[in-house]
Design a protein around this motif. Structure first.
Motif: not given
Lengths: 165, 214
Positions: B66-91
């Protein structure tokens, strides 16, 4: 996890040579040589994709499975395409939500000419058609691309962190 | 855990894009309501870079890896910025590394981004639900819960998406067993990411506590 499929064409076997019967106590064994396709599925980490399900679709019939099977422990699977159906054969390798649909061109075996030359061109076409855009990059190019993206993120951070003066 | 192109039917991909659209709109609206919406962009941008790289770090969990995802970490630290951050990262992962795909970008963003927002809310409840815990422990425990549950819920969504979308031609039993094995492999990963999130949050709490106020 991304997969990369490596295809090895079995070139040694020429197309339909003469049949040679061998008789013993009423059992008949005939053999003829056919050209088959061997494929090898690996994860991006280089790990073989063992026991993955393979579905083979004949050209012109993308809905009905022509043959199904599973890869062995080394992630290999081979099948013999029906040489009377030339065209693009589609092979789907899939396991646990990871998978790849790839196309293997098969030339018409009934075509005139030297049979030995046909598989060679098939191999060429095969290797060309399998290259997805990201696999054409060398490791250095890949590294530069990934580095540029990371630098983009860092640059964005620095730009917004510059403060209001 | 990224779903590549060609695995899911078109309707599911479209639904994924629809959910992603709504979630992005909602996140951006929440961000825009802040006094200074751009204030947290540097933090978000750096964590997007971390998210982008994390999926190349493999952890072998036999029989899968398996590989690291870090989505929970982004959510905890970034709050609502996490969703756009994950979207851009995935892109960028889909374009550059080849993880996931453009047709499944919406599905993947939903799968990882919505649990990230949940992780944020789990972390925010620490002062309500965790009253009996002393302060550094409280933040650590809730950061761990956010980081690990964020990944755990994403793994469950992944499992459900694959199990309910097995094409009829496939041997459903074998595919279910394979995807179950892979999902079980995410349990140790969830613990690893939870510990990692807790360490990062405790570190931030010591050096720059205002980053966690969000």
């Amino acid at each position: 996890m991304r997969l990369r499929l490596r295809f090895t064409w079995l070139l040694a076997l020429a197309l339909t040579s003469g049949a040679a019967p061998a008789l013993a106590h009423g059992v008949t064994v005939e053999h003829r040589k056919v050209s088959s396709v061997e494929l090898e599925a690996r994860f991006e980490t280089g790990e073989p994709m063992a026991n993955a399900q393979v579905l083979v679709y004949a050209p012109g019939n993308p809905t009905d499975v022509w043959q199904e099977g599973t890869t062995n422990d080394q992630g290999r699977f081979s099948f013999t395409p029906d040489s009377s159906q030339p065209g693009s054969w589609e092979v789907m390798v899939r396991q646990a939500g990871h998978g790849v649909l790839t196309t293997i061109p098969v030339a018409d075996s009934t075509a005139e000419g030297d049979p030995a030359s046909t598989p060679a061109t098939e191999a060429e076409a095969g290797s060309n058609s399998l290259i997805s855009p990201s696999t054409t990059l060398s490791p250095v190019q890949r590294g530069i691309t990934i580095g540029s993206v990371i630098w983009g993120f860092i640059g964005t951070a620095l730009f917004f962190a510059r403060g209001k003066r | 855990m990224h779903i590549p192109d060609g695995i899911l039917p078109a309707q599911v991909c479209a639904a994924g894009y629809a959910v992603t659209g709504v979630a992005t709109w909602y996140s951006l609206r929440q961000i825009n309501r802040r006094p200074d919406p751009a204030a947290e962009v540097p933090k978000a941008s750096l964590l997007t870079a971390a998210f982008f790289v994390a999926s190349s770090i493999y952890i072998p969990v036999p029989p899968a890896s398996v590989h690291l995802i870090l989505n929970g970490l982004l959510g905890v630290v970034l709050g609502y910025f996490a969703f756009p951050a994950i979207l851009i990262g995935l892109f960028f992962q889909a374009l550059v590394i080849g993880h996931g795909g453009l047709t499944t970008l919406g599905v993947n963003a939903t799968m990882m981004g919505v649990p990230a927002l949940l992780a944020y809310h789990i972390f925010q409840t620490r002062n309500i639900l965790g009253k009996m815990l002393p302060e550094p422990t409280r933040t650590g425990v809730f950061a761990f819960l956010g980081g690990s549950l964020g990944l755990g819920i994403a793994a469950l969504i992944f499992l459900a998406l694959i199990v309910f979308n097995i094409p009829a031609e496939l041997n459903a039993g074998a595919e279910q067993a394979a995807v179950l094995t892979l999902s079980v492999g995410h349990i140790p990963l969830a613990i690893v990411e939870g510990v990692f999130t807790a360490m990062l949050v405790l570190f931030l709490r010591r050096v720059k506590p205002e980053l966690l106020e969000g």
